[in-house]
Scaffold this active site. Structure first.
Site, PDB file in Angstrom:
ATOM      1  N   LEU A   1      99.496  33.040  62.603  1.00 20.12           N
ATOM      2  CA  LEU A   1      98.390  33.899  62.006  1.00 20.12           C
ATOM      3  C   LEU A   1      98.180  33.314  60.762  1.00 20.12           C
ATOM      4  O   LEU A   1      98.911  33.089  59.755  1.00 20.12           O
ATOM      5  CB  LEU A   1      98.603  35.326  61.795  1.00 20.12           C
ATOM      6  CG  LEU A   1      97.473  36.131  60.924  1.00 20.12           C
ATOM      7  CD1 LEU A   1      95.996  35.994  61.662  1.00 20.12           C
ATOM      8  CD2 LEU A   1      98.142  37.786  60.870  1.00 20.12           C
ATOM      9  N   ILE A   2      96.884  32.783  60.126  1.00 20.95           N
ATOM     10  CA  ILE A   2      96.489  32.380  58.889  1.00 20.95           C
ATOM     11  C   ILE A   2      95.540  33.087  58.354  1.00 20.95           C
ATOM     12  O   ILE A   2      95.479  32.657  56.938  1.00 20.95           O
ATOM     13  CB  ILE A   2      96.337  30.626  58.973  1.00 20.95           C
ATOM     14  CG1 ILE A   2      94.803  30.574  59.747  1.00 20.95           C
ATOM     15  CG2 ILE A   2      97.472  29.850  59.737  1.00 20.95           C
ATOM     16  CD1 ILE A   2      94.628  28.815  59.755  1.00 20.95           C
ATOM     17  N   SER A   3      94.959  33.830  58.842  1.00 19.79           N
ATOM     18  CA  SER A   3      93.883  34.690  57.965  1.00 19.79           C
ATOM     19  C   SER A   3      93.509  35.725  58.953  1.00 19.79           C
ATOM     20  O   SER A   3      93.653  35.713  60.074  1.00 19.79           O
ATOM     21  CB  SER A   3      92.539  33.567  57.960  1.00 19.79           C
ATOM     22  OG  SER A   3      91.533  34.350  57.177  1.00 19.79           O
ATOM     23  N   SER A   4      93.139  36.838  58.346  1.00 17.51           N
ATOM     24  CA  SER A   4      92.818  38.263  58.865  1.00 17.51           C
ATOM     25  C   SER A   4      91.931  38.845  58.014  1.00 17.51           C
ATOM     26  O   SER A   4      91.628  38.349  56.713  1.00 17.51           O
ATOM     27  CB  SER A   4      94.258  38.957  58.968  1.00 17.51           C
ATOM     28  OG  SER A   4      94.856  39.115  57.898  1.00 17.51           O
TER      29      SER A   4
ATOM     30  N   THR B   1      91.875  36.758  62.494  1.00 10.80           N
ATOM     31  CA  THR B   1      90.733  36.314  62.617  1.00 10.80           C
ATOM     32  C   THR B   1      91.003  34.846  62.708  1.00 10.80           C
ATOM     33  O   THR B   1      89.865  33.974  63.038  1.00 10.80           O
ATOM     34  CB  THR B   1      89.752  36.333  61.562  1.00 10.80           C
ATOM     35  OG1 THR B   1      90.513  36.153  60.052  1.00 10.80           O
ATOM     36  CG2 THR B   1      89.298  37.922  61.305  1.00 10.80           C
TER      37      THR B   1
END
Length: 329
Positions: A93-96, A86
C-alpha cells in the site's frame, strides 16, 4: 447538494448525508463550516476505484464496473467511515484515502481562519485538499506529494469536483518554499520526526499538525531569541497513516522480547515507537507502567533548528527522548 453525475447523484447524496450524520453523532464536525464542507464535497469523485483486502490479496472496486452490484458496493464503500486503499504497488500500500471522521477531527484541530494559507503534505486522492479549498478557497491551499502518478490523479479528481488548488510534485519533507509562508501545515502521512525546514516556511504563530508515532502532534510555531521553534502536545486520538516516503522516510523499529499482549496494546505501541532511538523497549515498558499507562495527550514534542525531542508532561522534565531516524532493538 447533488453532484450532477448520474446515476450516482441522488444515491451519492444520500450516502454522503449518512456519513455526515455518523460523524456528527460521534461528536465530530462541531464547526458548521467543516460540516458544510463534508456535506458538499463528493468523496466518491476522489475514489473512482479503490482496493479491498481479501485474505491477503487486494480486490479492486470501481465506479465504472459493468456489474451493478459491484458498482453499488463501490459507492457504499466510498462513503464508509474508514480508510480506503487507493494505490497498491507490488502488493504494498503506497497511498490511501483516510478515514473521514479522522480527517474531520484533524481539520477541526487545524484551527484555520479565513485568509489562512495551508500546506498539505501528502496529496493522496485530493479529497482533503478539496475540503480545505471549500473552507479557504483554492488559492490558499497547496498540496505536495513525491509521486507523479498521485499528484496527477489528485489534480484530475480535484478538477472533476470543481477545485483547483496548487498541487506540487516534490519531497514533502522539504516543504514547498516557492509557496511559503504558510499559516498551517497538515501532514497526512506518518513522520519519524518533524522536518525542521518546515519551521522556516511558517508564519509566526503558525500551527503544524502531523501524524507521529501512532498519534497526532499539534505544534505551535514561535520566534525565540535563539531562532524559530515549535512545541505542543499530542491529541488524544490514535492515528495510523501510510508512512512518509522520501528523504525523511519512517524507519521500521524492530521489537523483540516483549509479551504479545503488550505489542498489541495501542498506547504502549505509541510509546514504543515514540521513544525509538531513545529508550530500550524494556525501559519504555518500565516507564509506561510506572507512569500509570499514560494517554497520548500527556506527551509532547519540541522542535528547534538543530534538534528535537519528545517528552512526557514537561519539555524540561525528567522524561525526554530525541526524535530521529535510528531504529533500536
Amino acid at each position: 447538494m447533488g453532484t450532477g453525475l448520474e446515476p450516482y447523484g441522488e444515491p451519492a447524496d444520500e450516502a454522503r448525508a449518512a456519513l455526515v450524520r455518523l460523524i456528527t453523532d460521534g461528536g465530530g464536525l462541531t464547526d458548521p463550516a467543516w460540516r458544510l464542507a463534508f456535506e458538499e464535497v463528493p468523496r466518491h469523485l476522489f475514489v473512482p476505484y479503490y482496493f479491498v483486502n481479501r485474505t491477503g490479496r487486494y480486490e479492486r472496486l470501481w465506479g465504472e464496473d459493468p456489474d451493478p452490484v459491484r458498482r453499488e458496493r463501490w459507492l457504499r464503500g466510498a462513503y464508509y467511515d474508514g480508510p480506503l486503499a487507493t494505490r497498491v504497488r507490488d502488493g504494498e500500500l503506497i497511498s490511501s484515502s483516510s478515514q473521514p471522521s479522522l480527517m474531520a477531527g484533524m481539520l477541526e484541530a487545524l484551527q484555520v481562519r479565513p485568509g489562512h494559507s495551508v500546506l498539505e503534505i501528502g496529496a493522496g486522492t485530493g479529497y482533503n485538499a478539496a475540503l480545505l479549498c471549500h473552507r479557504l478557497g483554492d488559492s490558499k491551499v497547496t498540496s505536495i506529494d513525491m509521486d507523479t502518478e498521485i499528484t496527477e490523479s489528485a489534480r484530475a479528481h480535484l478538477a472533476a469536483a470543481g477545485y483547483r488548488p496548487t498541487v506540487v510534485t516534490g519531497d514533502g519533507a522539504r516543504g514547498c518554499p516557492d509557496r511559503a509562508p504558510f499559516d498551517r501545515i497538515i501532514a497526512t502521512c506518518t513522520l519519524p520526526s518533524v522536518p525542521p525546514g518546515w519551521l522556516a516556511q511558517c508564519n509566526p504563530d503558525a500551527l503544524i499538525l502531523a501524524p507521529l508515532s501512532t498519534g497526532l502532534i499539534s505544534l505551535r510555531v514561535r520566534d525565540d531569541v535563539g531562532g524559530r521553534s515549535a512545541e505542543g502536545h499530542f491529541l488524544r486520538t490514535s492515528a495510523y497513516f501510510v508512512a512518509l516516503r522520501g528523504s525523511d522516510a519512517v524507519p521500521e523499529r524492530r521489537m523483540s522480547g516483549l509479551p504479545r499482549r503488550l505489542l498489541e496494546n495501542d498506547l504502549f505501541r505509541f510509546l514504543l515507537t515514540l521513544t525509538a532511538g531513545g529508550l530500550d523497549p524494556r525501559e519504555a515498558l518500565s516507564l509506561w507502567e510506572r507512569e500509570g499507562r499514560p494517554l497520548r495527550d500527556r506527551f509532547g514534542v519540541t522542535v528547534t533548528a538543530d534538534h528535537q525531542w519528545a517528552w512526557l508532561d514537561d519539555p524540561d522534565g525528567p522524561y525526554a527522548w530525541p526524535l530521529g531516524r535510528t531504529a533500536t532493538e
